[in-house]
Design a protein around this motif. Structure first.
Motif, PDB file in Angstrom:
ATOM      1  N   SER B  64      -5.258  10.061  -6.011  1.00  0.00           N
ATOM      2  CA  SER B  64      -6.482  10.118  -5.222  1.00  0.00           C
ATOM      3  C   SER B  64      -6.945  11.543  -4.967  1.00  0.00           C
ATOM      4  O   SER B  64      -8.019  11.765  -4.426  1.00  0.00           O
ATOM      5  CB  SER B  64      -6.285   9.387  -3.893  1.00  0.00           C
ATOM      6  OG  SER B  64      -5.323  10.050  -3.116  1.00  0.00           O
ATOM      7  N   SER B  85       2.486   9.544   1.587  1.00  0.00           N
ATOM      8  CA  SER B  85       1.569   9.419   2.706  1.00  0.00           C
ATOM      9  C   SER B  85       0.620  10.600   2.649  1.00  0.00           C
ATOM     10  O   SER B  85       1.027  11.723   2.340  1.00  0.00           O
ATOM     11  CB  SER B  85       2.330   9.412   4.025  1.00  0.00           C
ATOM     12  OG  SER B  85       2.932  10.658   4.241  1.00  0.00           O
ATOM     13  N   ASN B  88      -5.502  11.838   6.353  1.00  0.00           N
ATOM     14  CA  ASN B  88      -6.953  11.819   6.182  1.00  0.00           C
ATOM     15  C   ASN B  88      -7.621  13.022   6.827  1.00  0.00           C
ATOM     16  O   ASN B  88      -8.769  13.337   6.540  1.00  0.00           O
ATOM     17  CB  ASN B  88      -7.543  10.547   6.809  1.00  0.00           C
ATOM     18  CG  ASN B  88      -7.344   9.330   5.924  1.00  0.00           C
ATOM     19  OD1 ASN B  88      -7.320   9.438   4.702  1.00  0.00           O
ATOM     20  ND2 ASN B  88      -7.186   8.179   6.551  1.00  0.00           N
ATOM     21  N   ILE B  96       7.364   9.478   0.378  1.00  0.00           N
ATOM     22  CA  ILE B  96       8.080   8.514   1.203  1.00  0.00           C
ATOM     23  C   ILE B  96       9.285   8.017   0.428  1.00  0.00           C
ATOM     24  O   ILE B  96       9.147   7.538  -0.688  1.00  0.00           O
ATOM     25  CB  ILE B  96       7.172   7.329   1.571  1.00  0.00           C
ATOM     26  CG1 ILE B  96       6.065   7.793   2.517  1.00  0.00           C
ATOM     27  CG2 ILE B  96       7.975   6.199   2.194  1.00  0.00           C
ATOM     28  CD1 ILE B  96       5.070   6.724   2.863  1.00  0.00           C
ATOM     29  N   ASP B  98      11.918   5.412   0.783  1.00  0.00           N
ATOM     30  CA  ASP B  98      12.378   4.261   1.543  1.00  0.00           C
ATOM     31  C   ASP B  98      12.843   3.213   0.537  1.00  0.00           C
ATOM     32  O   ASP B  98      12.040   2.547  -0.106  1.00  0.00           O
ATOM     33  CB  ASP B  98      11.217   3.749   2.394  1.00  0.00           C
ATOM     34  CG  ASP B  98      11.630   2.587   3.281  1.00  0.00           C
ATOM     35  OD1 ASP B  98      12.169   1.591   2.741  1.00  0.00           O
ATOM     36  OD2 ASP B  98      11.418   2.670   4.501  1.00  0.00           O
ATOM     37  N   LEU B 101      11.442  -0.294   0.703  1.00  0.00           N
ATOM     38  CA  LEU B 101      10.070  -0.378   0.198  1.00  0.00           C
ATOM     39  C   LEU B 101      10.069  -0.395  -1.331  1.00  0.00           C
ATOM     40  O   LEU B 101       9.392  -1.214  -1.964  1.00  0.00           O
ATOM     41  CB  LEU B 101       9.268   0.822   0.718  1.00  0.00           C
ATOM     42  CG  LEU B 101       7.847   0.999   0.194  1.00  0.00           C
ATOM     43  CD1 LEU B 101       6.949  -0.145   0.649  1.00  0.00           C
ATOM     44  CD2 LEU B 101       7.259   2.325   0.657  1.00  0.00           C
ATOM     45  N   LEU B 121       1.808   4.192  -5.098  1.00  0.00           N
ATOM     46  CA  LEU B 121       1.391   3.776  -3.759  1.00  0.00           C
ATOM     47  C   LEU B 121       1.043   4.992  -2.923  1.00  0.00           C
ATOM     48  O   LEU B 121       1.829   5.932  -2.825  1.00  0.00           O
ATOM     49  CB  LEU B 121       2.525   2.985  -3.090  1.00  0.00           C
ATOM     50  CG  LEU B 121       2.348   2.599  -1.624  1.00  0.00           C
ATOM     51  CD1 LEU B 121       1.086   1.791  -1.390  1.00  0.00           C
ATOM     52  CD2 LEU B 121       3.570   1.829  -1.132  1.00  0.00           C
ATOM     53  N   GLU B 122      -0.158   4.961  -2.361  1.00  0.00           N
ATOM     54  CA  GLU B 122      -0.598   6.056  -1.504  1.00  0.00           C
ATOM     55  C   GLU B 122      -1.046   5.486  -0.160  1.00  0.00           C
ATOM     56  O   GLU B 122      -1.980   4.704  -0.105  1.00  0.00           O
ATOM     57  CB  GLU B 122      -1.734   6.833  -2.187  1.00  0.00           C
ATOM     58  CG  GLU B 122      -1.263   7.480  -3.489  1.00  0.00           C
ATOM     59  CD  GLU B 122      -2.380   8.119  -4.329  1.00  0.00           C
ATOM     60  OE1 GLU B 122      -3.511   8.245  -3.832  1.00  0.00           O
ATOM     61  OE2 GLU B 122      -2.090   8.480  -5.480  1.00  0.00           O
ATOM     62  N   PHE B 123      -0.335   5.889   0.882  1.00  0.00           N
ATOM     63  CA  PHE B 123      -0.707   5.488   2.235  1.00  0.00           C
ATOM     64  C   PHE B 123      -1.644   6.537   2.831  1.00  0.00           C
ATOM     65  O   PHE B 123      -1.414   7.743   2.645  1.00  0.00           O
ATOM     66  CB  PHE B 123       0.526   5.422   3.142  1.00  0.00           C
ATOM     67  CG  PHE B 123       1.381   4.199   2.965  1.00  0.00           C
ATOM     68  CD1 PHE B 123       0.972   2.969   3.465  1.00  0.00           C
ATOM     69  CD2 PHE B 123       2.599   4.285   2.320  1.00  0.00           C
ATOM     70  CE1 PHE B 123       1.774   1.841   3.326  1.00  0.00           C
ATOM     71  CE2 PHE B 123       3.408   3.155   2.177  1.00  0.00           C
ATOM     72  CZ  PHE B 123       2.991   1.935   2.674  1.00  0.00           C
ATOM     73  N   PHE B 124      -2.622   6.076   3.577  1.00  0.00           N
ATOM     74  CA  PHE B 124      -3.538   6.995   4.252  1.00  0.00           C
ATOM     75  C   PHE B 124      -3.450   6.817   5.755  1.00  0.00           C
ATOM     76  O   PHE B 124      -3.319   5.695   6.245  1.00  0.00           O
ATOM     77  CB  PHE B 124      -4.975   6.744   3.795  1.00  0.00           C
ATOM     78  CG  PHE B 124      -5.143   6.877   2.312  1.00  0.00           C
ATOM     79  CD1 PHE B 124      -5.245   8.125   1.726  1.00  0.00           C
ATOM     80  CD2 PHE B 124      -5.144   5.752   1.502  1.00  0.00           C
ATOM     81  CE1 PHE B 124      -5.372   8.251   0.344  1.00  0.00           C
ATOM     82  CE2 PHE B 124      -5.274   5.868   0.119  1.00  0.00           C
ATOM     83  CZ  PHE B 124      -5.387   7.124  -0.458  1.00  0.00           C
ATOM     84  N   GLY B 125      -3.531   7.941   6.446  1.00  0.00           N
ATOM     85  CA  GLY B 125      -3.488   7.862   7.898  1.00  0.00           C
ATOM     86  C   GLY B 125      -3.614   9.249   8.496  1.00  0.00           C
ATOM     87  O   GLY B 125      -4.031  10.182   7.812  1.00  0.00           O
ATOM     88  N   LYS B 128       1.489  13.339  11.911  1.00  0.00           N
ATOM     89  CA  LYS B 128       1.956  13.555  13.265  1.00  0.00           C
ATOM     90  C   LYS B 128       1.347  14.794  13.917  1.00  0.00           C
ATOM     91  O   LYS B 128       0.933  14.759  15.070  1.00  0.00           O
ATOM     92  CB  LYS B 128       3.484  13.632  13.299  1.00  0.00           C
ATOM     93  CG  LYS B 128       4.056  12.428  14.040  1.00  0.00           C
ATOM     94  CD  LYS B 128       5.508  12.532  14.351  1.00  0.00           C
ATOM     95  CE  LYS B 128       5.873  11.446  15.374  1.00  0.00           C
ATOM     96  NZ  LYS B 128       7.307  11.345  15.610  1.00  0.00           N
TER      97      LYS B 128
END
Lengths: 136, 136
Positions: B64, B85, B88, B96, B98, B101, B121-125, B128
């Motif tokens: 992405s 991860s 944004n 990651i 895991d 997973l 797999l790409e997590f968005f968020g 911290k």
DNA sequence: AGCATAGTGTTATATTATAACATAAAATAT
DNA sequence: ATATTTTATGTTATAATATAACACTATGCT
């Protein structure tokens, strides 16, 4: 009628129509050349429509291919939580609709315990028809 | 010593060194400009090295973002089964790791019962540190 | 009506990636 | 040890993907 169905602008309609008319994902410049007879002239017009359609969940971007495909669910609840399978042989892409998988991923937390707002998942493999051919 | 550790070519080493020297993912043309003093002159040389390094599992591509990052495990077993991860807000990317997973996804079967060879797999968020800042 | 927001049209250009071809180095087989 | 194959290099040019920036227009509010 769905509340979320904001009416689309002229360019958004043209772009979405073309994408929905294709079973396979399409590329931005292929969209452009196909809507040029209908009044869209330049890349920014296509990319702007694409951005909005993605926001609305009407379409998805296949990141590994820079291509765009209509969302297979009529009105996507989670525009940024999506899974595809991609054939390494013929590039066929299909959307995976597996609520267990979706739940698993949206509930997933990283090692800091942080949940994510969305994800993009692309599975790679050999699709069923390509496998058949290889066996013959 | 690991059997899988094929020795790298000169250009592959240069590119890998630069990627490993960066905590954050780097772009192809950023790699290029940084290795130019060391004898790599043109894009194809960089992209060829990148392709091989990905094959070997030494690096991953963040689809992405069109960027490249060193694999965080010393010798990646599954170059095409990987999760990130992505923040944004600040674009920070982390890998990651895991095993649950990974197992879940590699064991996943689509509605035809087909297993996949790999996935991305790409997590968005919001990461911290960005969350901390927002609270202040 | 006045204002804000979203959309359009346009030119130019930035960014990402590959084709194609000639050569060289390395690994493997005979 | 040498022929053969495979892998890597170096180079030029160009293809493919995407955005910046600016002027203008349409739409939806209140």
């Amino acid at each position: 009628m769905n509340k979320k169905n904001k009416s689309l602008s002229k360019n958004q309609k043209l772009v979405l129509d073309f994408i929905q008319g294709n079973k396979k994902p399409v590329k931005a410049y292929s969209i452009l050349s196909n809507v040029q007879k209908k009044g869209i002239n330049a890349p920014p017009q296509v990319y702007r429509a694409l951005d909005k359609l993605i926001e609305m969940g009407k379409i998805h971007k296949i990141e590994s291919q820079n291509s765009f495909v209509a969302c297979s669910t009529s009105d996507c609840e989670t525009p940024h939580a999506i899974a595809f399978s991609i054939c390494n042989n013929c590039d066929e892409v299909s959307e995976i609709n597996d609520s267990k998988l979706f739940k698993y991923l949206l509930d997933f937390r990283d090692s800091n315990g942080v949940k994510f707002a969305g994800y993009n998942l692309e599975f790679f493999g050999i699709c069923k028809s390509c496998e058949q051919i290889q066996k013959v």
